[in-house]
Design an enzyme around this catalytic site. Structure first.
Site, PDB file in Angstrom:
ATOM      1  N   CYS A 116      57.948 103.582   3.329  1.00 45.85           N
ATOM      2  CA  CYS A 116      57.118 102.656   2.545  1.00 45.85           C
ATOM      3  C   CYS A 116      56.218 101.793   3.427  1.00 45.85           C
ATOM      4  O   CYS A 116      55.262 101.197   2.947  1.00 45.85           O
ATOM      5  CB  CYS A 116      57.989 101.773   1.671  1.00 45.85           C
ATOM      6  SG  CYS A 116      59.093 102.729   0.634  1.00 45.85           S
ATOM      7  N   HIS A 255      53.981  95.936  -0.373  1.00 47.83           N
ATOM      8  CA  HIS A 255      54.599  97.156  -0.899  1.00 47.83           C
ATOM      9  C   HIS A 255      55.310  96.792  -2.199  1.00 47.83           C
ATOM     10  O   HIS A 255      55.915  95.724  -2.305  1.00 47.83           O
ATOM     11  CB  HIS A 255      55.609  97.708   0.122  1.00 47.83           C
ATOM     12  CG  HIS A 255      56.447  98.796  -0.448  1.00 47.83           C
ATOM     13  ND1 HIS A 255      55.896  99.896  -1.044  1.00 47.83           N
ATOM     14  CD2 HIS A 255      57.797  98.945  -0.548  1.00 47.83           C
ATOM     15  CE1 HIS A 255      56.863 100.683  -1.480  1.00 47.83           C
ATOM     16  NE2 HIS A 255      58.028 100.130  -1.191  1.00 47.83           N
ATOM     17  N   ASN A 285      57.466 102.354  -7.564  1.00 45.64           N
ATOM     18  CA  ASN A 285      57.440 102.386  -6.099  1.00 45.64           C
ATOM     19  C   ASN A 285      56.879 103.736  -5.652  1.00 45.64           C
ATOM     20  O   ASN A 285      57.484 104.774  -5.906  1.00 45.64           O
ATOM     21  CB  ASN A 285      58.878 102.185  -5.598  1.00 45.64           C
ATOM     22  CG  ASN A 285      59.001 102.228  -4.085  1.00 45.64           C
ATOM     23  OD1 ASN A 285      58.072 102.602  -3.367  1.00 45.64           O
ATOM     24  ND2 ASN A 285      60.169 101.857  -3.586  1.00 45.64           N
TER      25      ASN A 285
HETATM   26  O1  UT7 Z   1      60.829 100.919  -1.068  1.00 49.77           O
HETATM   27  C1  UT7 Z   1      61.479 100.153  -0.118  1.00 49.77           C
HETATM   28  C2  UT7 Z   1      62.961 100.246  -0.134  1.00 49.77           C
HETATM   29  N1  UT7 Z   1      63.546 100.050  -1.425  1.00 49.77           N
HETATM   30  C3  UT7 Z   1      63.941  98.837  -1.804  1.00 49.77           C
HETATM   31  O2  UT7 Z   1      63.700  97.868  -1.150  1.00 49.77           O
HETATM   32  C4  UT7 Z   1      64.754  98.765  -3.086  1.00 49.77           C
HETATM   33  C5  UT7 Z   1      65.612  97.544  -3.062  1.00 49.77           C
HETATM   34  N2  UT7 Z   1      66.586  97.492  -4.136  1.00 49.77           N
HETATM   35  C6  UT7 Z   1      66.285  97.283  -5.442  1.00 49.77           C
HETATM   36  O3  UT7 Z   1      65.139  97.205  -5.834  1.00 49.77           O
HETATM   37  C7  UT7 Z   1      67.445  97.072  -6.406  1.00 49.77           C
HETATM   38  O4  UT7 Z   1      68.645  96.980  -5.686  1.00 49.77           O
HETATM   39  C8  UT7 Z   1      67.582  98.189  -7.482  1.00 49.77           C
HETATM   40  C9  UT7 Z   1      66.451  98.082  -8.499  1.00 49.77           C
HETATM   41  C10 UT7 Z   1      67.577  99.554  -6.834  1.00 49.77           C
HETATM   42  C11 UT7 Z   1      68.893  98.021  -8.265  1.00 49.77           C
HETATM   43  O5  UT7 Z   1      68.951  96.738  -8.848  1.00 49.77           O
HETATM   44  P1  UT7 Z   1      70.234  95.836  -8.684  1.00 49.77           P
HETATM   45  O6  UT7 Z   1      69.998  94.610  -9.422  1.00 49.77           O
HETATM   46  O7  UT7 Z   1      70.513  95.720  -7.208  1.00 49.77           O
HETATM   47  O8  UT7 Z   1      71.307  96.669  -9.440  1.00 49.77           O
HETATM   48  P2  UT7 Z   1      72.681  97.285  -8.890  1.00 49.77           P
HETATM   49  O9  UT7 Z   1      72.402  98.475  -8.054  1.00 49.77           O
HETATM   50  O10 UT7 Z   1      73.504  96.186  -8.314  1.00 49.77           O
HETATM   51  O11 UT7 Z   1      73.338  97.734 -10.240  1.00 49.77           O
HETATM   52  C12 UT7 Z   1      73.755  96.787 -11.223  1.00 49.77           C
HETATM   53  C13 UT7 Z   1      74.287  97.532 -12.415  1.00 49.77           C
HETATM   54  C14 UT7 Z   1      75.308  98.607 -12.041  1.00 49.77           C
HETATM   55  O12 UT7 Z   1      76.292  98.662 -13.062  1.00 49.77           O
HETATM   56  P3  UT7 Z   1      77.753  97.990 -12.795  1.00 49.77           P
HETATM   57  O13 UT7 Z   1      78.294  98.719 -11.599  1.00 49.77           O
HETATM   58  O14 UT7 Z   1      77.483  96.547 -12.529  1.00 49.77           O
HETATM   59  O15 UT7 Z   1      78.460  98.270 -14.070  1.00 49.77           O
HETATM   60  C15 UT7 Z   1      74.517  99.884 -12.091  1.00 49.77           C
HETATM   61  O16 UT7 Z   1      75.304 101.019 -12.371  1.00 49.77           O
HETATM   62  O17 UT7 Z   1      73.229  98.219 -13.085  1.00 49.77           O
HETATM   63  C16 UT7 Z   1      73.559  99.598 -13.217  1.00 49.77           C
HETATM   64  N3  UT7 Z   1      72.338 100.388 -13.161  1.00 49.77           N
HETATM   65  C17 UT7 Z   1      71.604 100.666 -14.245  1.00 49.77           C
HETATM   66  N4  UT7 Z   1      71.749 100.369 -15.545  1.00 49.77           N
HETATM   67  C18 UT7 Z   1      70.809 100.801 -16.389  1.00 49.77           C
HETATM   68  C19 UT7 Z   1      71.737 100.913 -12.062  1.00 49.77           C
HETATM   69  N5  UT7 Z   1      70.615 101.549 -12.412  1.00 49.77           N
HETATM   70  C20 UT7 Z   1      70.514 101.419 -13.766  1.00 49.77           C
HETATM   71  C21 UT7 Z   1      69.559 101.857 -14.707  1.00 49.77           C
HETATM   72  N6  UT7 Z   1      69.752 101.516 -16.002  1.00 49.77           N
HETATM   73  N7  UT7 Z   1      68.476 102.562 -14.350  1.00 49.77           N
END
Ligand code: UT7
Length: 328
Positions: A116, A255, A285
């Site tokens: 990225c 980004h 992204n």
């Molecule tokens: O491009 C450069 C590098 N990339 C980044 O910098 C990305 C950085 N990270 C992020 O943007 C975020 O961490 C994400 C958007 C990827 C994820 O968001 P989050 O708030 O960190 O969510 P999480 O991974 O902690 O997941 C929270 C909950 C989980 O459920 P439980 O375990 O709490 O029951 C996930 O299973 O949300 C769930 N979840 C979803 N639910 C509905 C994860 N993806 C989804 C989804 N829809 N698409």
């Protein structure tokens, strides 16, 4: 060295595939909701390339527009750098395929793999080649077909990515130009975001395919924290190198990985939200293409004006990150 001159961006162009994939479409593919995606990421829709469109096709479409804007004929191009993690093939480089399609036979060509942050890394590389006197101009493209490496059954990742390309032409300028760059890398956290198989470590096999190792694997939570810290630090350092600070910034072009990351960077650096260019809601992204397309849109919509202090800032797999200050 061209001691007295600076290198600037003299033309920009972008290309986004026609197909729009909305959050509602994704609700039918995986267990997710429009509400979750918008609240956690800020994304409403993304573009998806056609099955017969590869990264070089997106890159060429963006490049043609940038060359036209710059008034540079392909045959006069001396350097082509494509920043991508989704090359058409492992080799030849996508830059060589772009050269062929453009008819830019004089240009030296190579790809940069800095995920990225690839567009910022590539801009900085091209700038140095021009400053050294080696080449008098360069085409830099950030282009990705991330849909090709996305596991459409994994809700943790498939809601995040989109396809697109942004390009710019660089040349010496009489006023303004690139005044500062800060680049950084931390390979010790390389496992946070990977495409595990398909290279020399894990060549393609039935097992790698069964284990879904040809798709993006990401530890989003960990990356989130580092992204906020790294992007804030990069902007501050690039600006401080030339005696500026975030309050001198006219427009900040980051980004676009997650709206919440950008809001946290704004809070940490003191950047007012009105100075930040956002397009994550439309495209998701797009890795190296995100910063490139955002820059192009900011120029074409008139958000960037002559004399403005423009800051590009990116972070991605590697880990790699960096910022660039341009006086427009
Ligand atoms: O491009 C450069 C590098 N990339 C980044 O910098 C990305 C950085 N990270 C992020 O943007 C975020 O961490 C994400 C958007 C990827 C994820 O968001 P989050 O708030 O960190 O969510 P999480 O991974 O902690 O997941 C929270 C909950 C989980 O459920 P439980 O375990 O709490 O029951 C996930 O299973 O949300 C769930 N979840 C979803 N639910 C509905 C994860 N993806 C989804 C989804 N829809 N698409």
């Amino acid at each position: 060295m061209l001691k007295t001159k600076k290198v600037g961006i003299v033309g920009v162009g972008s290309y986004l595939p026609k197909k729009v994939l909305t959050n509602t479409d994704l609700e039918k593919m995986v267990d997710t909701s429009d509400e979750w995606i918008i609240t956690r990421t800020g994304i409403k829709q993304r573009r998806i390339a056609a099955s017969n469109e590869a990264t070089s096709d997106l890159a060429v479409a963006a490049a043609k527009k940038a060359l036209k804007k710059a008034g540079v004929r392909p045959k006069d191009l001396e350097l082509i750098i494509v920043a991508t993690i989704t090359p058409d093939m492992q080799f030849p480089s996508t830059a060589c395929l772009v050269q062929k399609a453009l008819g830019a036979e004089k240009a030296v060509c190579f790809d940069i793999s800095a995920a990225c942050a690839g567009f910022v890394y590539a801009l900085s590389t091209a700038e140095k080649f021009i400053l050294s006197g080696a080449y008098k101009n360069a085409l830099v493209v950030g282009a990705e077909k991330l849909s090709a490496i996305t596991n459409w059954k994994d809700r943790n990742t498939c809601v995040l990515f989109g396809d697109g390309a942004g390009a710019c032409v660089l040349a010496p300028v009489k006023s303004g130009g690139i005044v500062s760059t800060y680049l950084a890398a931390d390979g010790s956290s390389s496992d946070l975001l990977t495409l595990p198989a398909g290279g020399s470590r894990l060549p393609p096999s039935k097992k790698t395919i069964a284990n879904k190792l040809h798709f993006v694997h990401m530890q989003g939570n960990e990356l989130f924290k580092v992204a906020v810290r790294a992007m804030s630090e990069a902007a501050d350092k690039a600006l401080h190198q030339v005696g500026l600070s975030c309050k001198d910034t006219d427009i900040f072009i980051p980004h676009q990985a997650n709206m919440r990351i950008l809001l946290a960077v704004a809070k940490k650096t003191g950047l007012p939200l009105g100075k930040i260019y956002f397009n994550i809601e439309k495209y998701g992204n797009m890795s190296s293409a995100s910063t490139a397309v955002a820059l192009c849109e900011a120029v074409e919509s008139g958000r960037i004006k002559k004399g403005n202090v423009v800051v590009l800032d990116a972070f991605g797999a590697g880990l790699v990150w960096g910022a660039m200050v341009i006086i427009w």
